[in-house]
Enzyme design. Structure first.
Site, PDB file in Angstrom:
ATOM      1  N   GLU A 183      -5.136   1.779   2.874  1.00 55.62           N
ATOM      2  CA  GLU A 183      -5.290   0.909   3.300  1.00 55.62           C
ATOM      3  C   GLU A 183      -5.186   1.167   5.234  1.00 55.62           C
ATOM      4  O   GLU A 183      -6.623   0.769   5.678  1.00 55.62           O
ATOM      5  CB  GLU A 183      -4.257   0.004   3.517  1.00 55.62           C
ATOM      6  CG  GLU A 183      -3.676  -1.717   4.072  1.00 55.62           C
ATOM      7  CD  GLU A 183      -3.548  -1.229   5.427  1.00 55.62           C
ATOM      8  OE1 GLU A 183      -3.577  -2.566   6.029  1.00 55.62           O
ATOM      9  OE2 GLU A 183      -3.041  -0.660   5.505  1.00 55.62           O
ATOM     10  N   GLU A 184      -4.668   1.834   5.127  1.00 53.29           N
ATOM     11  CA  GLU A 184      -4.757   2.466   6.979  1.00 53.29           C
ATOM     12  C   GLU A 184      -6.001   3.160   6.954  1.00 53.29           C
ATOM     13  O   GLU A 184      -6.347   2.764   8.248  1.00 53.29           O
ATOM     14  CB  GLU A 184      -3.296   3.742   7.137  1.00 53.29           C
ATOM     15  CG  GLU A 184      -2.261   2.833   6.677  1.00 53.29           C
ATOM     16  CD  GLU A 184      -1.965   2.197   7.963  1.00 53.29           C
ATOM     17  OE1 GLU A 184      -2.415   1.880   8.501  1.00 53.29           O
ATOM     18  OE2 GLU A 184      -0.236   1.579   7.441  1.00 53.29           O
TER      19      GLU A 184
ATOM     20  N   ASP B 239       6.419   1.018   6.769  1.00 54.03           N
ATOM     21  CA  ASP B 239       4.987   0.829   6.684  1.00 54.03           C
ATOM     22  C   ASP B 239       4.333   1.740   5.899  1.00 54.03           C
ATOM     23  O   ASP B 239       3.449   3.550   5.734  1.00 54.03           O
ATOM     24  CB  ASP B 239       4.241   1.035   7.963  1.00 54.03           C
ATOM     25  CG  ASP B 239       2.877   0.605   7.801  1.00 54.03           C
ATOM     26  OD1 ASP B 239       2.229  -0.274   6.668  1.00 54.03           O
ATOM     27  OD2 ASP B 239       1.766   0.531   8.437  1.00 54.03           O
TER      28      ASP B 239
ATOM     29  N   HIS C 282       3.630   2.681  12.912  1.00 50.31           N
ATOM     30  CA  HIS C 282       1.875   4.004  13.060  1.00 50.31           C
ATOM     31  C   HIS C 282       2.922   4.920  13.541  1.00 50.31           C
ATOM     32  O   HIS C 282       2.515   5.362  14.734  1.00 50.31           O
ATOM     33  CB  HIS C 282       0.943   3.253  13.482  1.00 50.31           C
ATOM     34  CG  HIS C 282       0.774   2.647  12.549  1.00 50.31           C
ATOM     35  ND1 HIS C 282      -0.962   2.009  13.026  1.00 50.31           N
ATOM     36  CD2 HIS C 282       0.361   1.902  11.993  1.00 50.31           C
ATOM     37  CE1 HIS C 282      -1.331   1.493  11.886  1.00 50.31           C
ATOM     38  NE2 HIS C 282      -0.104   1.782  10.760  1.00 50.31           N
TER      39      HIS C 282
ATOM     40  N   ASP D 107       3.616  -6.037   3.109  1.00 53.17           N
ATOM     41  CA  ASP D 107       3.033  -4.537   4.724  1.00 53.17           C
ATOM     42  C   ASP D 107       3.502  -5.145   5.621  1.00 53.17           C
ATOM     43  O   ASP D 107       2.264  -5.446   6.904  1.00 53.17           O
ATOM     44  CB  ASP D 107       1.871  -5.174   4.243  1.00 53.17           C
ATOM     45  CG  ASP D 107       0.883  -3.513   5.090  1.00 53.17           C
ATOM     46  OD1 ASP D 107       1.855  -2.685   5.456  1.00 53.17           O
ATOM     47  OD2 ASP D 107      -0.421  -3.772   5.123  1.00 53.17           O
TER      48      ASP D 107
ATOM     49  N   HIS E 152       1.114  -0.889   0.102  1.00 58.54           N
ATOM     50  CA  HIS E 152       0.388  -0.032  -0.075  1.00 58.54           C
ATOM     51  C   HIS E 152       0.915   1.447   0.006  1.00 58.54           C
ATOM     52  O   HIS E 152       1.776   1.228   0.328  1.00 58.54           O
ATOM     53  CB  HIS E 152      -0.877   0.040   1.007  1.00 58.54           C
ATOM     54  CG  HIS E 152      -0.372  -0.189   2.547  1.00 58.54           C
ATOM     55  ND1 HIS E 152       0.090   1.431   3.074  1.00 58.54           N
ATOM     56  CD2 HIS E 152      -0.512  -0.704   3.474  1.00 58.54           C
ATOM     57  CE1 HIS E 152       0.367   0.622   4.260  1.00 58.54           C
ATOM     58  NE2 HIS E 152      -0.063  -0.263   4.161  1.00 58.54           N
TER      59      HIS E 152
HETATM   60 ZN   LIG Z   1       1.180  -1.538   6.072  1.00 56.47          ZN
END
Ligand SMILES: [Zn+2]
Length: 453
Positions: free
Chosen positions: A324-325, A290, A422, A350, A278
């Site tokens: 995606e997130e 990520d 994140h 991912d 992603h």
């Molecule tokens: Zn991810």
């Protein structure tokens, strides 16, 4: 079949390609592909470029648009075919300014990160007494209305590190459902302990979900150190008051897109081997691990195959999903547009940039010998054959639901993934070029073998 000497097997299947059945093994990957993958710096170059030139790429924002433009240009310059951006709309979320502090009994700053899709607070913030719950179940057990005018603090435990990162399952519910459960009890805001294993003083963001008919209250994650601090102050017995100020805004109708590129197949061109990752990221870091790493891995793997003298029999399609997130909007759009296409297999990178250590599959029994054969080719890279219950990746969920597409997971070592996940620490310096190269080797071998039955 996988017990046959490799060269003999390759010769048999090169000659007897017309015998191919679902159980037939594929051709062995060419030595030239293995050598090029072992030597390739392309993935690192891509993730470095993307995260430096663009930075973070929150879905539906201006940065998302720049990220897609950057990637489209890169894919075209690398020589991919059918490079395109398939647009979709979503409700974008922008954090803006946010802060939290303990007002009494001992004024001090708290380190937070507002949760994706959270509403903001009034400009002056929300100031209220905090009530702590040991976990989400404890909050659920509280009487309705018992939190009227209060801020709910949903505690939990710091994640322990493991290769599979399985411990994240303990924390995700409080992050995604905490605001709804708190609002049901009358709370005006929610704070949740971060889902992560880092020792750093920063919070791990992530998405939340509201429920119809339940008031939408603002919610933020607390850094572990700050969750500990708040828990100690509350345990001391005096009322603890916190002010939470969040400028978060929601933007319905925002534009994003799935960026797609192909290595066209030969005689089986309408059969697709999907390599996914992603392109969007959270805003806290630069989205290097990520999922800039995943974008780079699958792009580099496909490019190495494209550079071989012989074209693959099946089409290799690189899909860089958008959003995606926030809510898998890109994955849903892709499944809607392409669910009817012949996806022979799909995989998604991912889970960071650490080495692949296992191959899991989620395939019909007839395909197991093929996966076993790929696993045998991957073994020299330190990759072991795992189970046949793989999910394949978040973005593949809607496609599997629409068309029962077989999937594989090339499982990356997640031991330190949730230190960064994140957070502001998700930056390029956390990526080891050698580990990234090992990923490219694994994905290239997998893709080539699936594309050449
Ligand atoms: Zn991810």
């Amino acid at each position: 079949m996988r017990l046959m000497p490799r060269l003999a097997a390759a010769a048999v299947f090169a000659v007897c390609a017309w015998l191919a059945s679902p159980a037939a093994a594929q051709q062995a990957p060419p030595a030239a592909l293995k050598a090029a993958a072992a030597d390739s710096g392309l993935a690192y170059e891509i993730v470095a470029g993307l995260t430096t030139d663009v930075g973070a790429r929150p879905a539906g924002t201006e940065a998302d648009r720049r990220g897609r433009a950057w990637m489209l240009a890169r894919l075209k310059s690398l020589g991919f075919a059918n490079v395109r951006d398939e647009p979709f709309t979503l409700t974008a979320w922008i954090r803006n300014r946010e802060s939290a502090e303990i007002v009494s009994p001992s004024p001090q700053r708290l380190v937070i990160s507002g949760l994706g899709r959270s509403v903001g607070t009034p400009p002056d913030g929300i100031e209220a007494e905090v009530v702590r719950f040991a976990d989400l179940d404890a909050l659920r057990a509280a009487p309705d209305g018992s939190l009227a005018g209060k801020i709910a603090f949903i505690d939990g435990r710091r994640m322990t590190r493991s290769r599979l990162g399985a411990d994240a399952g303990e924390g995700y519910p409080r992050r995604s459902r905490g605001a709804v459960e708190a609002a049901r009890k009358g709370a005006v805001a929610a704070l949740v302990r971060s889902v992560g294993s880092s020792a750093g003083r920063f919070a791990h963001t992530g998405g939340l979900r509201y429920a119809d008919g339940v008031p939408r209250i603002p919610a933020a994650a607390l850094a572990h150190a700050d969750a500990d601090q708040l828990a100690r102050l509350i345990a001391a017995g005096r009322p603890v008051t916190v002010r939470l100020t969040m400028g978060a805004t929601l933007h319905p109708g925002a534009l994003s897109g799935n960026v797609i590129a192909e290595v066209p197949g030969g005689d089986l061109a309408d059969e697709i081997v999907l390599l996914g990752a992603h392109l969007d990221s959270w805003d806290e870091g630069t989205g290097a691990v990520d999922d800039g790493a995943g974008v780079a891995i699958v792009t580099a793997a496909a490019k190495l195959i494209m550079d071989l003298p012989q074209r693959p029999r099946r089409t290799i399609r690189v899909v860089l999903f958008g959003s995606e997130e926030l809510g898998l909007e890109g994955a849903v759009a892709y499944a809607k547009a392409h669910g009817g296409a012949r996806h022979v297999i799909a995989t998604e990178a991912d889970f960071g940039a650490a080495p692949v250590w296992a191959i899991y599959s989620g395939v019909p029994e007839a395909m197991l010998p093929q996966i076993d054969r790929i696993a045998a080719e991957l073994a020299p890279l330190g990759i072991e054959r795992g189970h046949n219950r793989a999910s394949g990746g978040e973005d593949l969920g809607p496609l599997k639901a629409a068309a029962q597409v077989p999937v594989v997971s090339l499982v990356q070592d997640g031991t330190h993934y949730f230190d960064l996940h994140h957070t502001p620490d998700d930056t390029l310096d956390k990526i080891d070029p050698a580990a990234l190269r090992q990923n490219v080797q694994a994905f290239a071998i997998f893709a080539w073998m699936m594309a050449n039955p």
